[in-house]
Design a protein around this motif. Structure first.
Motif, PDB file in Angstrom:
ATOM      1  N   GLY A 186      30.933  41.860  43.055  1.00 20.37           N
ATOM      2  CA  GLY A 186      31.672  40.608  43.017  1.00 20.37           C
ATOM      3  C   GLY A 186      33.170  40.825  42.973  1.00 20.37           C
ATOM      4  O   GLY A 186      33.935  40.143  43.656  1.00 20.37           O
ATOM      5  N   LEU A 187      33.601  41.821  42.195  1.00 23.20           N
ATOM      6  CA  LEU A 187      35.031  42.127  42.095  1.00 23.20           C
ATOM      7  C   LEU A 187      35.573  42.700  43.396  1.00 23.20           C
ATOM      8  O   LEU A 187      36.725  42.444  43.770  1.00 23.20           O
ATOM      9  CB  LEU A 187      35.278  43.097  40.939  1.00 23.20           C
ATOM     10  N   TRP A 188      34.774  43.480  44.113  1.00 26.02           N
ATOM     11  CA  TRP A 188      35.211  43.969  45.427  1.00 26.02           C
ATOM     12  C   TRP A 188      35.341  42.808  46.408  1.00 26.02           C
ATOM     13  O   TRP A 188      36.236  42.778  47.244  1.00 26.02           O
ATOM     14  CB  TRP A 188      34.240  45.008  45.965  1.00 26.02           C
ATOM     15  N   GLY A 213      20.754  52.979  48.336  1.00 23.77           N
ATOM     16  CA  GLY A 213      21.183  54.355  48.145  1.00 23.77           C
ATOM     17  C   GLY A 213      22.656  54.536  47.852  1.00 23.77           C
ATOM     18  O   GLY A 213      23.068  55.511  47.251  1.00 23.77           O
ATOM     19  N   ASP A 214      23.495  53.586  48.278  1.00 21.16           N
ATOM     20  CA  ASP A 214      24.931  53.712  48.050  1.00 21.16           C
ATOM     21  C   ASP A 214      25.302  53.164  46.682  1.00 21.16           C
ATOM     22  O   ASP A 214      24.826  52.109  46.271  1.00 21.16           O
ATOM     23  CB  ASP A 214      25.714  52.950  49.122  1.00 21.16           C
ATOM     24  N   ASP A 215      26.188  53.867  45.986  1.00 21.02           N
ATOM     25  CA  ASP A 215      26.668  53.398  44.709  1.00 21.02           C
ATOM     26  C   ASP A 215      27.866  52.483  44.941  1.00 21.02           C
ATOM     27  O   ASP A 215      28.534  52.572  45.959  1.00 21.02           O
ATOM     28  CB  ASP A 215      27.059  54.590  43.824  1.00 21.02           C
ATOM     29  N   VAL A 216      28.111  51.588  44.004  1.00 23.96           N
ATOM     30  CA  VAL A 216      29.275  50.724  44.064  1.00 23.96           C
ATOM     31  C   VAL A 216      30.279  51.254  43.040  1.00 23.96           C
ATOM     32  O   VAL A 216      30.022  51.211  41.847  1.00 23.96           O
ATOM     33  CB  VAL A 216      28.917  49.257  43.744  1.00 23.96           C
ATOM     34  N   SER A 217      31.386  51.756  43.526  1.00 20.76           N
ATOM     35  CA  SER A 217      32.376  52.334  42.618  1.00 20.76           C
ATOM     36  C   SER A 217      33.136  51.241  41.885  1.00 20.76           C
ATOM     37  O   SER A 217      33.116  50.072  42.280  1.00 20.76           O
ATOM     38  CB  SER A 217      33.352  53.217  43.396  1.00 20.76           C
ATOM     39  N   ASN A 218      33.804  51.622  40.802  1.00 19.79           N
ATOM     40  CA  ASN A 218      34.589  50.658  40.049  1.00 19.79           C
ATOM     41  C   ASN A 218      35.719  50.117  40.919  1.00 19.79           C
ATOM     42  O   ASN A 218      36.477  50.889  41.503  1.00 19.79           O
ATOM     43  CB  ASN A 218      35.175  51.300  38.797  1.00 19.79           C
ATOM     44  N   PHE A 229      33.141  51.900  48.299  1.00 19.79           N
ATOM     45  CA  PHE A 229      31.765  52.306  48.073  1.00 19.79           C
ATOM     46  C   PHE A 229      31.585  53.777  48.400  1.00 19.79           C
ATOM     47  O   PHE A 229      31.979  54.231  49.460  1.00 19.79           O
ATOM     48  CB  PHE A 229      30.797  51.484  48.942  1.00 19.79           C
ATOM     49  N   SER A 230      30.984  54.526  47.473  1.00 16.85           N
ATOM     50  CA  SER A 230      30.708  55.928  47.776  1.00 16.85           C
ATOM     51  C   SER A 230      29.575  56.002  48.779  1.00 16.85           C
ATOM     52  O   SER A 230      28.656  55.212  48.750  1.00 16.85           O
ATOM     53  CB  SER A 230      30.318  56.657  46.489  1.00 16.85           C
ATOM     54  N   SER A 231      29.662  56.927  49.696  1.00 16.97           N
ATOM     55  CA  SER A 231      28.646  57.040  50.734  1.00 16.97           C
ATOM     56  C   SER A 231      28.624  58.452  51.271  1.00 16.97           C
ATOM     57  O   SER A 231      29.595  59.186  51.192  1.00 16.97           O
ATOM     58  CB  SER A 231      28.937  56.048  51.863  1.00 16.97           C
ATOM     59  N   SER A 232      27.516  58.829  51.817  1.00 20.14           N
ATOM     60  CA  SER A 232      27.376  60.188  52.335  1.00 20.14           C
ATOM     61  C   SER A 232      27.729  60.293  53.800  1.00 20.14           C
ATOM     62  O   SER A 232      27.813  61.390  54.342  1.00 20.14           O
ATOM     63  CB  SER A 232      25.925  60.660  52.134  1.00 20.14           C
TER      64      SER A 232
END
Length: 311
Positions: free
Chosen positions: A255-257, A280-285, A300-303
């Motif tokens: 929501g903040l993003w 699979g993807d994490d949501v970074s701060n 978003f962190s992603s590979s």
């Protein structure tokens, strides 16, 4: 006209029943508060789209000074009453239900933005316009302010501010911030996500600014300190199991993003759907949404670079 379901900015909604036995919701439009163009806009928009998470337009009446829209009946009304009626409400939605509602609404909006022949921007995403059927399946409603634009265009031309205070993206009311695009709906959906995660309104027009902490800032500080879930429990909004914590944290971060001041820093709705699904993807701060110079980092962190390009 004996069974009134509610009243909105443009008219009163009644419950009706067709001869076939099918229940409907009939919105009788107030001629003093809506224009014929708004009416035909909603008919034209809903008449060409079909999606499980968009309310279905059954028919309409436009005769003389009388106009009405006939929709499928949504037995559980709007999401708003389940979020904001407090402890006295008869039925509370579980965190799993709330997450499913957020995901369903996101899928409906993503369909409008990317799967229709022309992109449709809703311009009034808020809990009041997320309706729930008997099984609590969410459906986006009220397309009176919607605008269509070609996907090859880089912005939408609007002459007046559209939407509800507290949910309107900055670029909609401040033309110096760049063109209006479908990212304006992303902003509104971000506020909706924060309200679902925090179970509180993002703004109270009846309370002075000096007496309350701005809601996104409240959420940001708690996420930054790692105490978001703890504070929800302390305020009586927690009631979550361990498996719910990740869903709630993900909704709040996302929501903040979505409400970043610069529209280019917001994800697309298709990306929002992927992240709500937990693919699979994490949501970074996120950075503070209204910081004048937010850190320029990938949200978003992603590979893979391919998944980042979706943002």
């Amino acid at each position: 006209f004996s069974d009134k379901l509610g009243e909105g900015g443009f008219g009163v909604v009644y419950k009706g029943k067709l001869r076939s036995g099918f229940y409907v919701a009939v919105k009788i439009l107030d001629q003093s508060r809506h224009s014929g163009s708004q009416f035909m806009n909603e008919v034209a928009t809903l008449g060409t789209i079909h999606h499980v998470h968009l309310v279905r337009l059954m028919g309409y009446c436009f005769e003389g000074f009388r106009s009405a829209l006939v929709y499928e009946y949504m037995a559980n009304g709007s999401l708003e009453k389940f979020l904001f009626q407090g402890k006295e409400q008869e039925q509370k939605l579980s965190w799993d239900q709330l997450h499913s509602i957020a995901l369903g609404a996101a899928r409906g909006i993503a369909y409008l933005h990317q799967d229709c022949y022309r992109c449709i921007v809703h311009f009034d995403i808020k809990p009041h316009n997320i309706l729930l059927d008997a099984d609590f399946t969410p459906k986006v409603a009220d397309f009176g302010l919607a605008k269509l634009y070609r996907k090859e265009d880089d912005h939408i031309s609007i002459t007046v501010t559209r939407g509800t205070p507290g949910y309107v993206a900055p670029e909609v009311w401040n033309t110096n911030l760049g063109g209006v695009t479908d990212k304006s709906d992303v902003y509104s959906f971000g506020m909706l996500l924060l309200e679902i995660a925090g179970r509180r309104k993002n703004i109270d027009v009846h309370v002075s600014r000096s007496s309350q902490l701005y809601f996104p800032e409240w959420a940001f500080k708690l996420i930054e300190s790692g105490e978001f879930e703890k504070r929800l429990r302390e305020t009586g909004r927690g009631d979550m199991e361990v498996e719910d914590e990740e869903k709630v944290r993900r909704m709040a971060k996302l929501g903040l993003w979505c409400i970043q001041y610069n529209s280019n820093d917001r994800p697309t709705m298709s990306r929002v759907v992927q992240l709500l699904e937990g693919s699979g993807d994490d949501v970074s701060n996120p950075p503070l949404p209204f910081n004048s110079s937010p850190p320029r980092e990938v949200p978003f962190s992603s590979s893979t670079e391919e998944s980042l390009s979706i943002v």
